[in-house]
Design an enzyme around this catalytic site. Structure first.
Site, PDB file in Angstrom:
ATOM      1  CD1 TRP A 141       2.897   5.334  -2.701  1.00  0.00           C
ATOM      2  CD2 TRP A 141       0.483   7.199  -2.084  1.00  0.00           C
ATOM      3  NE1 TRP A 141       2.664   6.158  -3.948  1.00  0.00           N
ATOM      4  CE2 TRP A 141       1.269   6.995  -3.997  1.00  0.00           C
ATOM      5  CE3 TRP A 141       0.245   7.547  -2.253  1.00  0.00           C
ATOM      6  CZ2 TRP A 141       0.996   8.320  -4.711  1.00  0.00           C
ATOM      7  CZ3 TRP A 141      -0.619   9.177  -3.796  1.00  0.00           C
ATOM      8  CH2 TRP A 141       0.659   8.943  -4.574  1.00  0.00           C
ATOM      9  CG  ASN A 185      -5.026   5.318   3.983  1.00  0.00           C
ATOM     10  OD1 ASN A 185      -4.559   5.942   3.678  1.00  0.00           O
ATOM     11  ND2 ASN A 185      -5.621   4.097   4.511  1.00  0.00           N
ATOM     12  N   GLY A 186      -4.571   8.627   4.651  1.00  0.00           N
ATOM     13  CA  GLY A 186      -5.728   9.241   4.103  1.00  0.00           C
ATOM     14  C   GLY A 186      -5.322  11.257   4.216  1.00  0.00           C
ATOM     15  CD  GLU A 236       1.315  -1.155 -12.957  1.00  0.00           C
ATOM     16  OE1 GLU A 236       1.248  -0.259 -12.736  1.00  0.00           O
ATOM     17  OE2 GLU A 236       0.681  -1.765 -13.973  1.00  0.00           O
ATOM     18  NE  ARG A 275      -3.407  -0.303   2.754  1.00  0.00           N
ATOM     19  CZ  ARG A 275      -4.623  -0.240   1.910  1.00  0.00           C
ATOM     20  NH1 ARG A 275      -5.163  -1.077   1.419  1.00  0.00           N
ATOM     21  NH2 ARG A 275      -5.551   1.027   2.372  1.00  0.00           N
ATOM     22  CD  GLU A 313      -3.183  -3.902 -17.647  1.00  0.00           C
ATOM     23  OE1 GLU A 313      -3.605  -2.898 -17.580  1.00  0.00           O
ATOM     24  OE2 GLU A 313      -3.078  -4.703 -16.682  1.00  0.00           O
ATOM     25  CE  LYS A 353      -2.790  -5.077  -6.088  1.00  0.00           C
ATOM     26  NZ  LYS A 353      -2.813  -4.810  -7.096  1.00  0.00           N
ATOM     27  CE  LYS A 388       0.670  -4.281 -14.879  1.00  0.00           C
ATOM     28  NZ  LYS A 388      -0.993  -4.482 -14.697  1.00  0.00           N
TER      29      LYS A 388
HETATM   30  C1  F6R Z   1      -1.877  -1.109 -12.539  1.00  0.00           C
HETATM   31  C2  F6R Z   1      -3.052  -1.262 -11.498  1.00  0.00           C
HETATM   32  C3  F6R Z   1      -3.309   0.073 -10.614  1.00  0.00           C
HETATM   33  C4  F6R Z   1      -5.449  -0.478 -11.046  1.00  0.00           C
HETATM   34  C5  F6R Z   1      -6.037   1.258 -10.962  1.00  0.00           C
HETATM   35  C6  F6R Z   1      -7.177   1.301 -10.294  1.00  0.00           C
HETATM   36  O1  F6R Z   1      -1.444  -2.237 -12.479  1.00  0.00           O
HETATM   37  O2  F6R Z   1      -3.106  -1.761 -10.374  1.00  0.00           O
HETATM   38  O3  F6R Z   1      -3.845   0.759 -11.998  1.00  0.00           O
HETATM   39  O4  F6R Z   1      -5.748  -0.683 -11.134  1.00  0.00           O
HETATM   40  O5  F6R Z   1      -4.967   1.883  -9.607  1.00  0.00           O
HETATM   41  O6  F6R Z   1      -7.101   0.566  -8.678  1.00  0.00           O
HETATM   42  P1  F6R Z   1      -8.337  -0.533  -8.061  1.00  0.00           P
HETATM   43  O7  F6R Z   1      -9.070  -1.579  -9.257  1.00  0.00           O
HETATM   44  O8  F6R Z   1      -8.090  -0.962  -7.130  1.00  0.00           O
HETATM   45  O9  F6R Z   1     -10.054   0.414  -8.582  1.00  0.00           O
END
Ligand code: F6R
Length: 611
Positions: free
Chosen positions: A73, A99-100, A491, A27, A484, A606, A488
């Site tokens: 983060w 967090n926030g 990142e 996270r 996509e 994440k 990938k």
């Molecule tokens: C890329 C990735 C991010 C998430 C995005 C949305 O590999 O993981 O781009 O897809 O932050 O996150 P969620 O799906 O949790 O809303």
């Protein structure tokens, strides 16, 4: 963003906190820290990963049965020791992890500075704990009341957990807009941003709701709202196993999660699809099934990889259900003035179920009268709970920051939704419906077959790992897969990459092509095949190095390009589930070969719980 963990009970707190922080590190990993109470408040915190904290804390006496921890983060203030959590109050007696984002922290800080408060960090979180203590002193109240009063004045999103020297057996926590789970053990309680730090101790959990304060004292959990009224905690039993959050022999979670896909897709379809009997059952679209079937328009909102899943769904739903679909970034949708008409239905896609922009976009759409279906992976997450109905993707815990198995599970769910609606609505023939059911039923074995190309992909990765740019092209169902693939690569390996619809190339990106630019073209056998063969020729004519993802048995493209990676033949509607696999593996191996931290790429987190 940011991981929070806390413990109170009969165990040593620090080892529980440390293990929890390791589980939550996905996270955020800019810094980590803990605070425990042993003969006063002890705070240890360090810029860097949890392992840096672990080394640093090795020589500190941290024995205690209560403590809080944080992995950060960065939002307010750069990653540094000073900006690391926990932060302490002016008296140094209370510690907080947060967090926030406290949006009005500037005005609160201004008020406090005038009163003589001194701050050691640039964070909004330190302002909050000073503010809470200031209220406690002015109002002559206890910490619990001061916390409630402070939160009534705070604008923004938060999960906070506090410990205080004056109340050494008590954890205070609160949430608004960020996730908080409480694990209820025997004689102990665990608090965390998600269930992964909790699951090895207990599977009895309580999800705290927005505007609730949790107080854990004398092994008892009380929940209250900000007006001091008691709320009954709803204890749920979690179905999550420990193996799902361990690497199990793989070098990285990302590789493990790529390899898990045949199983996760199978799990996602299990009990929902029976190709033999010809049925599809989705419990999560039952109550509002009619609204979905008769929708005038479907709006899909999501971010990042989930947005790419939304783009694939646009192609599938329009093709099969003949319902117009618009796919929006949640962050754009929430801030513009979108038009929601009667009969519009929203689908929100999110792995974590906590993405702040998607959550707020849902609230906005709901307030305008839309019915919202959630497609989430994390059970009990905020988006799952705030949607009217929804379908879980059941991909299991995804720990690698780059999404892989959650993406293919999202595609599986979205394909099932489209097939079911199309069948119920009568927009596809029975024959096509049964054919697609069979194709989807067979997809996990085809994904397994696509993974078998791994050794070949490793060799290609070796050859192109030093590139500085990369172009990904695809058409139709494979266009979002090109996006996509590019995401990938960016990142995981920090290489600049662009995804484009192959036919758009000649409207600009073709200028980039020379013999130094690898171009990855997803060119499987589908209704766009002839067209994409022409696009390959256009790239080759300009000396681009082409790596093509092709269908097994293709005898045209291999002679035209530098490398081919074969994937099994699949109906084009479902092809993205298979064609994405080589792109995931290619990014993974390029990232590893470049020495990148593929599970925790720089600057990312994440679960994006801040806007
Ligand atoms: C890329 C990735 C991010 C998430 C995005 C949305 O590999 O993981 O781009 O897809 O932050 O996150 P969620 O799906 O949790 O809303």
């Amino acid at each position: 963003m940011c991981g929070i963990v806390a413990y109170v009970g009969h165990r040593e707190a620090y080892p529980v906190l440390l293990k929890g922080l390791k589980r939550l590190e996905y996270r955020g990993y800019d810094s980590a820290g803990v605070a425990v109470l042993n003969d006063g408040l002890k705070v240890v915190k360090k810029q860097g990963k949890v392992s840096v904290l672990e080394d640093h804390a090795a020589s500190v006496y941290l024995s205690s049965h209560i403590g809080i921890g944080h992995t950060r983060w960065a939002t307010h203030g750069e990653p540094s020791d000073a900006n690391s959590h926990p932060h302490t109050s002016g008296s140094g007696k209370i510690a907080i992890v947060h967090n926030g984002i406290i949006e009005n922290y500037d005005s609160l800080k201004y008020e406090l500075l005038k009163k003589g408060h001194v701050f050691n960090s640039e964070t909004d979180s330190e302002v909050l704990i000073h503010f809470i203590e200031d209220i406690q002193e002015n109002e002559k109240c206890d910490l619990e009341q001061a916390l409630r009063l402070a939160l009534q004045r705070v604008v923004g999103a938060y999960v906070v957990v506090l410990v205080s020297e004056d109340d050494p057996d008590t954890l205070f926590a609160a949430r608004k807009g960020s996730p908080l789970v409480i694990g209820v053990g025997k004689g102990e309680h665990f608090l965390a941003s998600d269930a992964t730090p909790i699951i090895e101790y207990t599977n009895e959990v309580v999800y705290v709701n927005d505007y609730e304060v949790a107080i854990i004292r004398n092994n008892e959990l009380s929940l209250k709202n900000l007006e001091n009224e008691y709320k009954a905690p709803y204890v749920q039993t979690l179905d999550m196993d420990l193996a799902a959050i361990e690497k199990e022999g793989y070098d990285h979670f990302m590789l493990k999660e790529i390899h898990e896909q045949p199983k996760t897709i199978h799990d996602c379809l299990r009990g929902r699809l029976d190709a033999e009997k010809g049925f599809l059952r989705l419990g999560g679209i039952h109550k509002y099934a009619e609204q979905l079937q008769n929708a005038n328009r479907i709006i899909i909102i999501s971010c990042g990889t989930s947005w790419h899943a939304g783009l694939v769904a646009e192609y599938i739903i329009e093709e099969l259900c003949r319902i117009p679909v618009e796919v929006e970034y949640s962050s754009e949708f929430r801030y513009r003035n979108p038009i929601i008409n009667e009969g519009d239905v929203l689908i929100a896609i999110s792995q974590s179920g906590e993405t702040a922009d998607t959550l707020v976009a849902i609230e906005k759409a709901k307030s305008m009268g839309a019915i919202v279906f959630g497609v989430c992976n994390v059970v009990g997450s905020s988006i799952a709970r705030t949607s009217h109905e929804g379908v879980y993707t059941h991909a299991g815990t995804e720990i690698g920051v780059a999404s892989t198995k959650a993406f293919t599970a999202q595609l599986s769910v979205l394909a099932m939704i489209a097939m079911k609606v199309a069948h119920d609505k009568g927009t596809i023939s029975d024959e096509r419906y049964h054919l697609l059911l069979k194709e989807l039923d067979a997809i996990s074995s085809k994904v397994a077959k696509a993974i078998l190309q791994e050794e070949k992909i490793k060799l290609i990765a070796k050859e192109i790992k030093d590139m500085t740019n990369c172009l990904y092209l695809g058409r139709g169902y494979n266009f979002p897969i090109a996006l996509e693939g590019a995401l990938k690569l960016k990142e995981i390996s920090y290489i600049h990459a662009e995804g484009y619809p192959a036919a758009e190339m000649k409207h600009g990106p073709i200028a980039l092509i020379d013999d130094g630019l690898p171009v990855i073209i997803v060119a499987t056998k589908d209704s766009y095949y002839e067209k994409i063969v022409s696009n390959i020729q256009e790239v080759k004519a300009r000396k681009g190095k082409v790596i093509a993802i092709v269908s097994e048995g293709d005898d045209v493209i291999p002679s035209m390009v530098d490398h081919v990676i074969e994937v099994p033949n699949v109906n084009e509607v479902l092809m993205p589930l298979v064609s994405v696999i080589p792109l995931q593996l290619l990014s993974y191996y390029i990232g590893v070969l470049r020495g990148c931290d593929v599970d925790q790429p720089r600057n990312l987190a994440k679960s994006v719980t801040v806007e």
